[in-house]
Scaffold this motif. Structure first.
Motif, short mmCIF file in Angstrom:
data_model
loop_
_atom_site.label_atom_id
_atom_site.label_comp_id
_atom_site.label_asym_id
_atom_site.label_seq_id
_atom_site.Cartn_x
_atom_site.Cartn_y
_atom_site.Cartn_z
N TYR A 18 30.46 -52.25 -29.15
CA TYR A 18 29.77 -51.44 -30.15
C TYR A 18 29.45 -50.08 -29.55
O TYR A 18 28.97 -49.99 -28.42
CB TYR A 18 28.47 -52.13 -30.58
CG TYR A 18 27.59 -51.29 -31.47
CD1 TYR A 18 27.85 -51.15 -32.82
CD2 TYR A 18 26.47 -50.64 -30.95
CE1 TYR A 18 27.04 -50.38 -33.65
CE2 TYR A 18 25.65 -49.87 -31.76
CZ TYR A 18 25.93 -49.74 -33.11
OH TYR A 18 25.13 -48.98 -33.91
N GLU A 20 27.68 -46.13 -30.75
CA GLU A 20 27.01 -45.41 -31.82
C GLU A 20 26.55 -44.02 -31.40
O GLU A 20 26.25 -43.77 -30.24
CB GLU A 20 25.78 -46.19 -32.31
CG GLU A 20 24.65 -46.24 -31.29
CD GLU A 20 23.36 -46.83 -31.85
OE1 GLU A 20 23.38 -47.49 -32.90
OE2 GLU A 20 22.31 -46.64 -31.19
N GLN A 24 27.60 -42.02 -36.37
CA GLN A 24 28.69 -42.99 -36.41
C GLN A 24 28.30 -44.29 -35.71
O GLN A 24 27.59 -44.28 -34.71
CB GLN A 24 29.93 -42.43 -35.72
CG GLN A 24 30.65 -41.35 -36.52
CD GLN A 24 31.42 -41.90 -37.69
OE1 GLN A 24 32.24 -42.80 -37.56
NE2 GLN A 24 31.17 -41.35 -38.88
N HIS A 25 28.81 -45.40 -36.29
CA HIS A 25 28.61 -46.72 -35.70
C HIS A 25 29.97 -47.42 -35.72
O HIS A 25 30.50 -47.69 -36.81
CB HIS A 25 27.59 -47.53 -36.49
CG HIS A 25 26.28 -46.82 -36.70
ND1 HIS A 25 26.13 -45.85 -37.67
CD2 HIS A 25 25.10 -46.92 -36.04
CE1 HIS A 25 24.88 -45.39 -37.62
NE2 HIS A 25 24.24 -46.01 -36.64
N ARG A 46 21.15 -54.07 -34.92
CA ARG A 46 22.04 -53.32 -35.79
C ARG A 46 22.57 -54.21 -36.90
O ARG A 46 22.66 -55.42 -36.77
CB ARG A 46 23.20 -52.72 -34.98
CG ARG A 46 22.75 -51.74 -33.90
CD ARG A 46 22.06 -50.54 -34.51
NE ARG A 46 21.68 -49.54 -33.52
CZ ARG A 46 20.49 -49.44 -32.96
NH1 ARG A 46 19.54 -50.33 -33.27
NH2 ARG A 46 20.22 -48.47 -32.11
#
Length: 264
Positions: A18, A20, A24-25, A46
């Motif tokens: 992941y 971020e 943006q993720h 999240r």
């Protein structure tokens, strides 16, 4: 501007990273069940609804197991190269055309200020590729599932702030283990996986003054142990004068729970 990352899972049973920023993720790979992916994101606070895109490295099941379910449920865009799209089509089910995007090897794409650079690797998949994540002066390199680290790749990932680096197996454990010779030969070959020792050797070549964290990734559940990986890679780094704990931290990854969300 820093960005955050967490290795949600890494190992022979499933992989996902992941990343971020405020805008943006992103996920790189979605290799566990849809239910488990939601749980892993929850471990770092999240939500799956907030994921803006999933980037795929290659079509092996430990990298795409939950991809189809996740993408359909949360309407998430998916990025992969042309051969990988073809190779994984039967494994992920139908993805709506408006969610399918091509990300060619050895190119870059920008995601809300993050620049992701793809690069080809030697692995027994259709067209495997991994990524360097750039954000102004910060750089994160993701490199697993490859038989060897070429000089070209070393140049691309040189002096990264953090590495997520394959340390798949201890060679002695692999050779003495229960796998048939055909599987051992595949793992040891140029399109297989790199060992603890090979990982350490490559890291000594790319380590730089910016490098602060190294995450040892994609450990085999049958042919490695965290302690062995840390010892082997650590000894190799120390042999060239790199001080563990002061210059750089060696970090574990896990097959079923996320690492702490970390700023880079």
């Amino acid at each position: 501007m820093a960005f955050n990352f967490s290795v949600l899972a890494s190992g022979s049973t499933g992989n996902s990273l992941y990343i971020e920023t405020e805008q943006q993720h992103l996920l790189i790979d979605c290799g566990l069940s849809g239910k488990k992916m939601i749980e892993l994101l929850g471990q770092i606070g999240r939500r799956p609804e907030d994921i803006d895109g999933i980037l795929v490295t290659h079509e092996h099941s430990d990298h795409i197991k939950g991809l189809g379910i996740f993408a359909r449920r949360f309407h998430t865009p998916v990025y992969a190269n042309k051969k990988t799209w073809q190779a994984m089509s039967t494994g992920i089910g139908e993805i709506p055309i408006e969610q399918k995007f091509e990300f060619a090897p050895n190119t870059t794409k920008e995601f809300g200020g993050l620049v992701l650079e793809s690069f080809s690797v030697s692995h027994d998949a259709a067209d495997p590729m991994f990524y360097v994540v750039h954000d102004h002066e910060k750089q994160l390199a993701l490199l697993t599932d490859l038989g060897y680290v070429s000089e070209h790749i070393k140049g691309l990932i040189n002096n990264s702030d953090a590495y997520i680096m394959e340390a798949n197996h201890d060679t002695d454990m692999l050779m003495m283990g229960r796998y048939p010779w055909s599987v051992k030969r595949r793992i040891l070959g140029d399109t297989g996986h790199i060992s603890n020792e090979e990982s350490g050797l490559a890291l000594t070549d790319v380590f730089g003054d910016r490098t602060k964290k190294i995450y040892l990734a994609h450990l085999s559940k049958d042919n490695n142990m965290k302690e062995l990986a840390r010892m082997s890679v650590g000894q190799r780094l120390e042999s060239v004068g790199i001080e563990l704990g002061r210059e750089v931290n060696l970090c574990d990854t896990n097959p079923d729970h996320a690492t702490e969300l970390t700023a880079i």
